[in-house]
Enzyme design. Sequence first.
Site, PDB file in Angstrom:
ATOM      1  N   GLU A 169      28.287  34.951  41.356  1.00  0.00           N
ATOM      2  CA  GLU A 169      29.731  34.565  41.842  1.00  0.00           C
ATOM      3  C   GLU A 169      30.336  35.452  42.960  1.00  0.00           C
ATOM      4  O   GLU A 169      30.767  36.527  42.866  1.00  0.00           O
ATOM      5  CB  GLU A 169      30.548  34.748  40.937  1.00  0.00           C
ATOM      6  CG  GLU A 169      30.536  34.022  39.537  1.00  0.00           C
ATOM      7  CD  GLU A 169      31.484  33.929  38.438  1.00  0.00           C
ATOM      8  OE1 GLU A 169      32.427  35.055  38.661  1.00  0.00           O
ATOM      9  OE2 GLU A 169      31.586  33.300  37.503  1.00  0.00           O
ATOM     10  N   GLU A 352      27.501  29.483  33.410  1.00  0.00           N
ATOM     11  CA  GLU A 352      28.728  29.959  32.575  1.00  0.00           C
ATOM     12  C   GLU A 352      29.562  28.726  32.247  1.00  0.00           C
ATOM     13  O   GLU A 352      30.147  28.017  33.281  1.00  0.00           O
ATOM     14  CB  GLU A 352      29.538  31.024  33.314  1.00  0.00           C
ATOM     15  CG  GLU A 352      28.638  32.389  33.301  1.00  0.00           C
ATOM     16  CD  GLU A 352      29.501  33.461  33.923  1.00  0.00           C
ATOM     17  OE1 GLU A 352      30.838  33.400  34.000  1.00  0.00           O
ATOM     18  OE2 GLU A 352      28.918  34.294  34.307  1.00  0.00           O
TER      19      GLU A 352
HETATM   20  C1  GCO Z   1      32.739  35.607  35.943  1.00  0.00           C
HETATM   21  C2  GCO Z   1      31.923  36.605  35.185  1.00  0.00           C
HETATM   22  C3  GCO Z   1      32.141  36.638  33.878  1.00  0.00           C
HETATM   23  C4  GCO Z   1      33.345  36.792  33.280  1.00  0.00           C
HETATM   24  C5  GCO Z   1      33.660  35.385  32.720  1.00  0.00           C
HETATM   25  C6  GCO Z   1      35.285  35.307  32.071  1.00  0.00           C
HETATM   26  O1  GCO Z   1      32.184  34.153  35.803  1.00  0.00           O
HETATM   27  O2  GCO Z   1      33.966  35.860  36.244  1.00  0.00           O
HETATM   28  O3  GCO Z   1      30.515  35.873  35.418  1.00  0.00           O
HETATM   29  O4  GCO Z   1      31.628  37.887  33.916  1.00  0.00           O
HETATM   30  O5  GCO Z   1      33.406  37.650  32.178  1.00  0.00           O
HETATM   31  O6  GCO Z   1      33.720  34.542  34.045  1.00  0.00           O
HETATM   32  O7  GCO Z   1      36.174  35.554  33.262  1.00  0.00           O
END
Ligand code: GCO
Length: 443
Positions: A169, A352
């Site tokens: 990200e 994710e």
């Molecule tokens: C993100 C990160 C994670 C976060 C999750 C929830 O995507 O921001 O990879 O570390 O914890 O997304 O916000």
Amino acid sequence: MKIMLPANSKMQSKAFTYGVATASFQIEGAADSRLACIWDTFCATPGKVRDGSNGDQACEHVKLWREDIDLIESLGVDAYRLSISWPRVLHKDGSLNTQGVQFYTDLLDELNRRGIKPFVTLYHWDLPQHIEDNGGWLNRETAYLFADYTDKVTQAFGDRVYSYATFNEPFCSSYLGYEIGVHAPGLAKKSYGRQSAHHLLLAHGLAMKVLQKNSPNTENGIVLNFTPCYSATDSAEDVQAASKADQYFNQWYIKPLFDRCYPEIINDFATEDMPVIEEGDFDIIAQPIDFLGINFYTRAVYKADAVTGFSQIDMVDNPKTDIGWEIYPQSFTDLLTSLHALYPLPPMYITENGAAMGDKLIDGKVDDQDRLAYYDAHLNAVNNAIEQGVNIVGYFAWSLMDNFEWAEGYLKRFGIVYVDYDTQKRTLKSSAYAYKNLLANRK
Ligand code: GCO
């Protein structure tokens, strides 16, 4: 409740990879056995993290990693996505910290022994503080330091890794960290956001070249997050506002990888907000990637704004998770089909997806039917995209266990496993049992 996919779904096959994800700073603890990073500093700055907490203990994963691997294995997953803490594996002079490297090689060896594929992210936001002190991602030199770190750590890991992602990200590192300052290092200026994004992407390209050389047999790529942008009404102004927001928040990070340029919204920028881009940068950035990782949580709705061009509106009547993010699974399918239409994509992993919910531990159980429903709806949204021809080959739940949720501290729980931070006891939630059941019943 169960997670139910259509009987003939490709996601019901063992060829589809399922995993759980975590990140170093969010779970490891053991801050005293590594260098300081920008999140240590940010946490120590009053008012930055909602509960005033930090990553010193977190889930004490450095101490409890063997038990955590048992937990991961018990879920029946194919893969585990983790990140490497740069400040744990390198000393200030850039040489390898053998103790830090040993922690990861032991972990990787154990995952491999149990047949769990390690998906390794090289950067999940924990930049060593001494590099930030020298300008961090605003300094072009940091991109070269990242390539050097990649070189050293991938040589040390040898053939233990199944997949490398350079960055997690870059939107969050640059926009949240350097443009609006709600994440570390907490700087806030438009030009900082855009310049750091450019250096992160440059670092990605430089590191891809290192990966191609040192680790040609792993699946190498990058993980991007997307919050699809919708217009509040059908008016031409609102539609244009949503398009601009999409360019600014989403396409900014993917377009350079495939099209060797930034989205056209860059033409609206004032001179002082323009990132410095050197000749040849886009050729470095646009290295071929073996996979693209997609992180998805929610969508955003925009209307036109005379001053800023676009402004987000709150979908007050729609369901939200505990962190206030709208639950709108159709936008996940829309995102995947639209990216498929826009770019010549490699295979994609959902790296994710998940939800923060207001979990309650009652009589030793967490019955998180709300999170379970989120997973059911979003796995089906992915399946719908696959049915429309999008090449998605795996899915990772965020997260394995509750952990340090950045500016929210420990107040928001994203795990499918509950963590009692006083005792470090882990308890599988109903969503974990449902995920396990889905995986166990594949053909
Ligand atoms: C993100 C990160 C994670 C976060 C999750 C929830 O995507 O921001 O990879 O570390 O914890 O997304 O916000």
